[in-house]
Structures are given as structure tokens and as C-alpha cells.
Design an enzyme around this catalytic site. Structure first.
Site, mmCIF file in Angstrom:
data_model
loop_
_atom_site.group_PDB
_atom_site.id
_atom_site.type_symbol
_atom_site.label_atom_id
_atom_site.label_comp_id
_atom_site.label_asym_id
_atom_site.label_seq_id
_atom_site.Cartn_x
_atom_site.Cartn_y
_atom_site.Cartn_z
ATOM 1 N N SER A 71 -92.473 -1.125 40.892
ATOM 2 C CA SER A 71 -92.530 -0.169 42.167
ATOM 3 C C SER A 71 -91.296 0.677 42.504
ATOM 4 C CB SER A 71 -91.915 -1.266 43.526
ATOM 5 O OG SER A 71 -90.476 -1.736 43.097
ATOM 6 N N ASP A 72 -91.491 1.687 43.084
ATOM 7 C CA ASP A 72 -90.493 2.679 43.199
ATOM 8 C C ASP A 72 -89.594 2.103 43.896
ATOM 9 O OD1 ASP A 72 -88.996 5.163 43.410
ATOM 10 O OD2 ASP A 72 -90.610 6.360 44.438
ATOM 11 N N CYS A 73 -88.149 2.352 43.778
ATOM 12 C CA CYS A 73 -87.047 1.542 44.193
ATOM 13 C C CYS A 73 -86.969 1.311 45.684
ATOM 14 C CB CYS A 73 -85.503 2.269 43.883
ATOM 15 S SG CYS A 73 -85.482 2.612 41.948
#
Length: 778
Positions: free
Chosen positions: A292-294
């Protein structure tokens, strides 16, 4: 049995603590796992490098408790001392050099810096596939060296391959531009360079293509990426937004894909099984992990309200195909989700198979790092002379000459004094853009020009915002004294960056006024140099006879000043081409950033996006770029017609007669390639490098007759000589179109091939495709 287990645990923890202490002394990295000096773990099955990775992974997962598994689902993965496994930080970045963005990399000590190449948009302007791969190789050499020295990880969440849809996007600079074919080629070659050609399935470092998918809005007009729902048609998703990711996985064999913050058609990308499990892993066959993106999982729960509870958010993401969470959300909420029956432990096992397999392919479970094929890399292999020379060469190749009135450039050595003016004239950090690290050193534009000429320097403005004219008179005075004037203007991260989309395309503040006044005060020729990631509306300068030349240099990296000076004084003949359209400011009023539609809609006054669909006025077109010399191109040999083999499964003859197109599933795509043999002649007075662009336009019909890039080649041609170039056109990939249902087909009939170097096409050639037996005719 219980006694043995407890003894094993205690001794393993003691050994692990000693190992951790020795690692923190700053010595060479100790083994991440499977230390041959640890008698209690070296005999474990998952430590046997001679076994297939799948068996080793299964053995390790079988030894983990539920709690241990959950702690491995996040980027800051917790150590498992009883198995001799250290903690690991997955998040490192290497967009255009080893970066200090992300906690996985630390500069200092033996590694004070790393080679900082031009920002991606600049490198893309070179249209040079071999250069992209070379840069990847150098970056991974330095990354491995830093890993061996305990200063970095081996998993790098780069490159960014989102298509540059809107010129206002703050992250234009990170991308390879607006063309999906170009972006896919860049992604493939850079990833190949990063991941290396290690034996078998091994990896030098693990790359990651991001941000999947339809992500190119950060913060515009009150709408941010955390709340944005990108409404995308099946046609645009297949034809534009997913193309770079498909190439990255299918051809680049990337080890990871990152899902984005935004929703696509009402579903968060990190919780959409169709996008993750079905497409990336199923259709494209990703051999790696999905991250995932952060804090994206936290975002879909808290900001997008996609689930009622955090446990449901954790479960839906993991079941959709997410393997790793950049953040702490999964470590905080997955155990409760398992206990509630929302997600199974087997689902967690599937995720860990994908992450641990990548770690094993990297050699992290093979004991001593020094035993790895890249284990000999160290401080001596970072910021080497060759690496820094490549950074300079990349900057040279990415510079685009946009205007050269009366052949003002190159400047003559007789012009002994140059006024160097502008807020970007002596910058350092601006040249490396975002997602950069600590460079080996800098050469600013002023310093670069000083190697060729005496200089008079005036910034003109305090910064790129240029909110006042207090220094304008000093700048004008400098221009009156000099034999030539170079204005270095443009943008920086205060104007365009992650979370910072632009509001307009003009030069910020009073920069245009400064250019106007200095150009009229200048005793000699005036050259405008523009630093930026996104396009700038400089229509005024394009038309102004007082401005003799314009260069766009993007963000040219640590050696940017030297490269700029080399072009200004003719040591380098520019050969870069714009990887994006430069629109006029008026374009913005017709295209909200929230409108993801690529095609024009004249009834609604919507002009379309990128050169493939927008046909209105431009400042400079995609593919535009001048040279100090002139080239002629001649098509020597090319097929004029091709019969497409029809699959035996196609029994309904009406399919072809009603659609005039052939589905990719109904022909043999492996045998359909068209070679174009092209001669390039240098008719000018200096050697030069020509960027040959090949476009295709399908037959007129319901699929829309839009020209699109299908091939490119970079060729160096000496004065008076001819070089032959062969460009292969893959019929299924390059001559196919996508219908409204998102299905790719090959239109039958006359396809127009455009061959040139200016984005418009100097030559045209027709190729007729029809259904029948395999037969290529010249």
C-alpha cells in the site's frame, strides 16, 4: 520437547541481541537471517539455499505464530529472535538515485552521499532506453553497496510510472511523461536495471512500480488524494492508466506494485480485488508483493469511510490481494479481524509467501551478505567517477532546445562575459527535485558557465516566487555589461511537489516581467533556461524576438549546471524531446483536474487530454525538440500489407464483417511484428544525436483516429553520414485499439505510420491489415 523449544528460544534471543549490538557498531552488515555462526538456526530448512524458494518459504511460515505473522505485514517488520531473523524496514526509495526519503536508508559515515541523476521527466526526454537501464544499474550498485554497509535496505519503492494526465499535477517531475507507451518502456528498462540480471529468479534489489492506478491528483481546489474518487472508463483504464503497470509487470518483471490512495470508481485501489488479485496477480502474473501507499489502509477506513470498523478495513485489504502495509494499521487490527472471522490465517500466509519470497530472492536468507553475488560492493562503489559521468551524460541527453532564433546557440567563446541571472541560476537542491537523496556534489548553472566564460551574477528574484522587483535593476545592469545573457528561471518544490498541485501554468510571480526587462536591456543575445517538472506557458518568450533561445532542462540532477553549460557553448548538441505537451494557460479553464476522461467531448466543451486526444493550440507539442544540426529521414523498407492469421476458434464470420476488427484472442500475436528500416542523414555542420519517433494512426472508424507513439530510437549521426535504424512495430501491442468495453482489438484496413523526430511526423507510410493467412508483403 518443551525443554528443547525453550532452550532454543533463549539461546536464539541471546545470539540475536549480540548480533544486533555488533550491527549497531557501524561495521559491515551482519546476516539478516540464517547466520552460519548461529548453530541453532543455520540447520533450519528455510536456511538451506539449495532448496527451492517455495519450500523454504513454506517452512518458515509454518514456524511462525499468528502474532509473528501479523508483525511481518507492515513495512517496519518486527524481528523474530527465536528464529534468528532481524527486523527489516521495507520502505526505501530510488526514483533517480538512492534517496533519503523513507526510513530504510541512512546517509552518513562511509556513505555521505549517492549519485543523484536527473529527475525522471528529464531522463524521459532523452528517449534513450539503454540510458534508463544504465541508470538503474548504477543506482542498484550503490543501493547494494549501502545495504552491505548497513546503511540501506534492498526493497525500493520506485519508479513512479503514472501517466502525466494533467499539467498541473505536482508530481509531473517524477513520471516519464504523458504517453503510456513511453512510460511502459521507461518502467521496463529502469526496473531491469535496478533488479539486475542475477542468476535464475534472484534479485539485485527489488523495484516497485507505483501508484496503481489512475492516480495523478494530489491537492487541487479543495480535493485531495485521500478523498478523491477517480471515475475512469474501462476504455481509459486499459488504454492509458494501466499500460505502464502492465508493462512493468509483464516485461520488466518488477518485484512489487504499490496501490494508491485514491478510489477508482468507488473502490479504494488497495481494497479492490479486481485491480489487485484479479489483474496484477492473476492476469499480469506478478511475481512479487503488493504494497500500500503509506497509510492507505488507514485512509480508506478513516477518510473514505469504506468500512464500518478498522478490522473490516484490514480484512478487506488483505483479501483483495494486499501483501504489505506501509504503516501500522495491519499490525494493529489484523489479529482482531482474524479472531472475528473476517479474514483467515491462510489469507495472511498467502501475503507472507509473496513478501518473504522476494526477500529470499534477494539473498536475505542466505547467510553472510558477502557471499551474495553483489556482496563485494561497498563504499568504493558509490559516487564513482563513472557514475557521476553518467549523471552528467543523462542531464545532457535530457535537455530540450525549444527555440534557437538565428542560430544563437551555441554561444561563441568570443562572448567572453556572460550575465547569469534568475532565481534558479545558482541553485543546488532545486536541480535534484523530489524523492532525491544526498548527492555526491553539485555543479550549479553559474558554476557550469564559469568553466567557459567570465560571469556577472544577479539572482533578480530572491526565490522562484519572485514576489517583488527590488533586484530587477541590478539584473538589467548586469545584462547591459555582458556579451550574452542567460536567464535561469522556472519552478521548484515550493511550486510543484507531492501534495502540491499547481494552480496555473505561467511563470510564478514577476518572473515574466524580469525576463522581459532583462531581455531588452541585454547587450548581446538572451537565452532563457527553464527548470521545471511540469510544462510552463512561455508563449510570450516563444514569440518575443528579444529572446533568442529557450532551453528546458527539467530538474537536471547533481551535474545539471555542467550539462546546461555544455549545451550553451556547443560541447553537447541537444537531442532531447518533450515527453509532454506544453499547453497554454487558457487550456486549464476547460479541464477540471477531477475529470479523468482522456477523449475530447466537444458537446460539453471538453478538449481532451495529451497529444493523443487534445487537438487544440499548444505552446510546444509532445515530442518537440530542436538540434544544432539538421536531419533527413528516409524510409528504406517497410511492409505495405499484412494478413493476420485467424484462430480456428473464430467460427462466426460476422464478427469481422460487423466490427472490421480482430480480437487479440483470435490471432497469433507472437508472429506479428513489422520491421521498419529507416535511414537518418545528418545534413548539418555538426555531429548530432537524432531522436526518431514513430507514430501510428488507425483506420478511420468508431475507435477514433488518434495518433499514438509506437516506437522510438536514439541514433548518433556524424556530419554528412547516414545511419540505418530498424524499428519493430508489434501489431498486437502497437496497432491495436481499445473499445468502450475495455477490449483490445486490431482494426482492419489502412494504418498510417508517421516517422519523424518532431512529434508531428516527417514521413508517412500506409500498412494495410486484413484477415487471412500469415503473409507480410513489402
Amino acid at each position: 520437547m518443551a525443554y528443547k523449544s525453550n532452550s532454543f528460544f533463549i539461546l536464539s534471543v541471546v545470539f540475536f541481541l549480540c548480533l544486533s549490538w555488533s550491527t549497531n557498531t557501524g561495521e559491515a552488515r551482519q546476516p539478516f537471517a540464517c547466520d552460519p555462526q548461529n548453530p541453532l538456526t543455520k540447520s533450519l530448512k528455510f536456511c538451506s539455499a539449495s532448496l527451492p524458494i517455495q519450500k523454504r518459504v513454506d517452512d518458515l511460515i509454518g514456524r511462525l505464530t499468528l502474532e509473528e505473522k501479523i508483525k511481518l505485514l507492515v513495512d517496519n517488520a518486527t524481528a523474530v529472535p527465536r528464529l534468528g531473523i532481524q527486523s527489516y524496514e521495507w520502505w526505501s526509495e530510488a526514483l533517480h538515485g538512492v534517496s533519503n526519503v523513507g526510513p530504510g536508508t541512512n546517509f552518513g559515515g562511509d556513505f555521505p552521499g549517492a549519485t543523484s541523476f536527473p529527475q525522471v521527466i528529464t531522463t524521459a526526454a532523452s528517449f534513450n532506453e539503454s540510458l534508463w537501464e544504465q541508470i538503474g544499474q548504477v543506482v542498484s550498485d550503490e543501493a547494494r553497496a549501502m545495504y552491505n554497509g548497513g546503511a540501506a535496505g534492498l526493497t525500493y519503492w520506485s519508479p513512479n510510472v503514472n501517466v502525466l494526465r494533467d499539467p498541473r499535477w505536482g508530481r509531473c517531475q517524477e513520471t516519464p511523461g504523458e504517453d503510456p507507451f513511453l512510460s511502459a518502456k521507461y518502467a521496463t528498462r529502469y526496473v531491469m536495471g535496478l533488479q539486475g540480471n542475477a542468476e535464475g529468479d534472484r534479485l539485485k534489489v527489488a523495484a516497485c512500480c507505483k501508484h496503481y492506478t489512475a492516480y495523478d491528483l494530489d491537492n487541487w481546489n479543495g480535493i485531495d488524494r485521500y478523498h478523491f474518487n477517480a471515475r475512469v472508463s474501462k476504455q481509459d483504464l486499459e488504454e492509458t492508466y494501466n499500460v505502464p503497470f502492465k508493462g512493468c509487470v509483464g516485461e520488466g518483471k518488477v518485484a512489487s506494485v504499490m496501490c494508491s490512495y485514491n478510489q477508482v470508481n468507488g473502490k479504494p485501489t488497495c481494497a479492490d480485488p479486481d485491480l489487485l488479485k484479479n489483474t496484477i496477480r492473476g492476469e499480469w502474473q506478478l511475481n512479487g508483493y503488493i504494497v500500500s501507499d503509506c497509510d492507505s489502509v488507514d485512509v480508506l477506513y478513516k477518510y473514505q469511510n469504506y468500512t464500518r470498523t478498522p478490522q473490516e478495513a484490514a480484512a478487506v485489504s488483505i483479501k483483495a490481494g494486499l501483501d504489505l502495509d506501509c504503516g501500522v494499521f495491519l499490525s494493529d487490527h489484523t489479529e482482531e479481524a482474524v479472531k472475528a472471522g473476517l479474514v483467515s490465517e491462510n489469507d495472511l500466509n498467502n501475503a507472507l509467501v509473496n513478501t518473504i519470497s522476494v526477500q529470499m530472492r534477494l539473498g536475505m536468507f542466505d547467510g553472510e551478505p558477502s557471499a551474495h553475488p553483489f556482496g563485494n560492493l561497498g563504499p568504493k562503489d558509490v559516487c564513482t567517477k563513472d557514475h557521476q559521468q553518467l549523471a552528467l551524460e543523462a542531464a545532457r541527453q535530457g535537455i530540450v532546445l525549444l527555440k534557437n532564433r538565428r542560430k544563437t546557440l551555441p554561444l561563441s567563446r568570443r562572448q567572453k562575459t556572460v550575465a547569469v541571472i534568475g532565481p534558479n541560476s545558482n541553485v543546488t537542491d532545486t536541480m535534484i527535485g523530489n524523492y532525491a537523496g544526498v548527492p555526491c556534489g553539485y555543479i550549479t548553472p553559474l558554476q557550469g558557465i564559469q568553466k567557459y566564460s567570465q560571469t556577472i551574477h544577479q539572482p533578480g528574484c530572491t526565490n522562484v516566487a519572485c514576489n517583488d522587483d527590488q533586484q530587477f535593476e541590478l539584473a538589467e545592469a548586469a545584462a547591459r555589461q555582458a556579451d550574452a545573457t542567460v536567464l535561469v528561471m522556472g519552478l521548484d518544490l515550493s511550486i510543484e511537489a507531492e501534495s502540491r498541485d499547481r494552480t496555473g501554468l505561467l511563470l510564478p510571480g514577476d518572473q515574466q516581467e524580469l525576463v522581459y526587462r532583462v531581455s531588452r536591456a541585454s547587450k548581446g543575445p538572451t537565452i532563457l533556461v527553464l527548470m521545471s517538472g511540469g510544462p510552463i506557458d512561455v508563449s510570450f518568450a516563444k514569440k518575443d524576438k528579444h529572446i533568442d533561445a529557450i532551453l528546458w532542462v527539467g530538474y537536471p540532477g547533481q551535474a545539471g549546471g555542467a550539462a546546461i553549460a555544455d549545451v550553451l557553448f556547443g560541447t553537447t548538441n541537444p537531442g532531447g524531446k518533450l515527453p509532454m505537451t506544453w499547453y497554454p494557460e487558457s487550456y486549464l479553464a476547460k479541464v477540471p483536474m477531477t475529470n479523468m476522461q482522456m477523449r475530447a467531448n466537444p458537446k460539453r466543451g471538453y478538449p481532451g487530454r495529451t497529444y493523443r486526444f487534445y487537438k487544440g493550440p499548444v505552446v510546444f507539442p509532445f515530442g518537440y525538440g530542436l538540434s544544432f544540426t539538421t536531419f533527413d529521414t528516409k524510409l528504406v523498407q517497410a511492409p505495405s500489407q499484412l494478413s493476420l492469421p485467424i484462430s480456428a476458434t473464430l467460427t462466426d464470420s460476422t464478427t469481422l464483417s460487423t466490427t472490421y476488427a480482430l480480437s487479440l484472442t483470435h490471432t497469433n500475436c507472437n508472429s506479428l511484428s513489422l520491421p521498419l528500416h529507416i535511414d537518418v542523414k545528418n545534413n548539418g555542420t555538426v555531429d548530432g544525436t537524432h531522436t526518431l519517433l514513430v507514430f501510428s494512426t488507425p483506420p478511420a472508424g468508431t475507435w477514433s483516429a488518434n495518433k499514438h507513439l509506437v516506437g522510438f530510437q536514439k541514433v548518433h549521426v556524424a556530419v554528412g553520414s547516414v545511419q540505418r535504424v530498424t524499428v519493430g512495430v508489434d501489431v498486437c501491442k502497437h496497432l491495436s485499439v481499445v473499445d468502450k468495453s475495455g477490449v483490445r482489438t486490431i482494426p482492419l484496413g489502412e494504418h498510417q505510420i508517421h516517422i519523424g523526430g518532431d512529434g508531428v511526423g516527417d514521413l508517412k507510410h500506409s500498412i494495410s491489415l486484413h484477415a487471412g493467412s500469415t503473409n507480410i508483403k513489402s
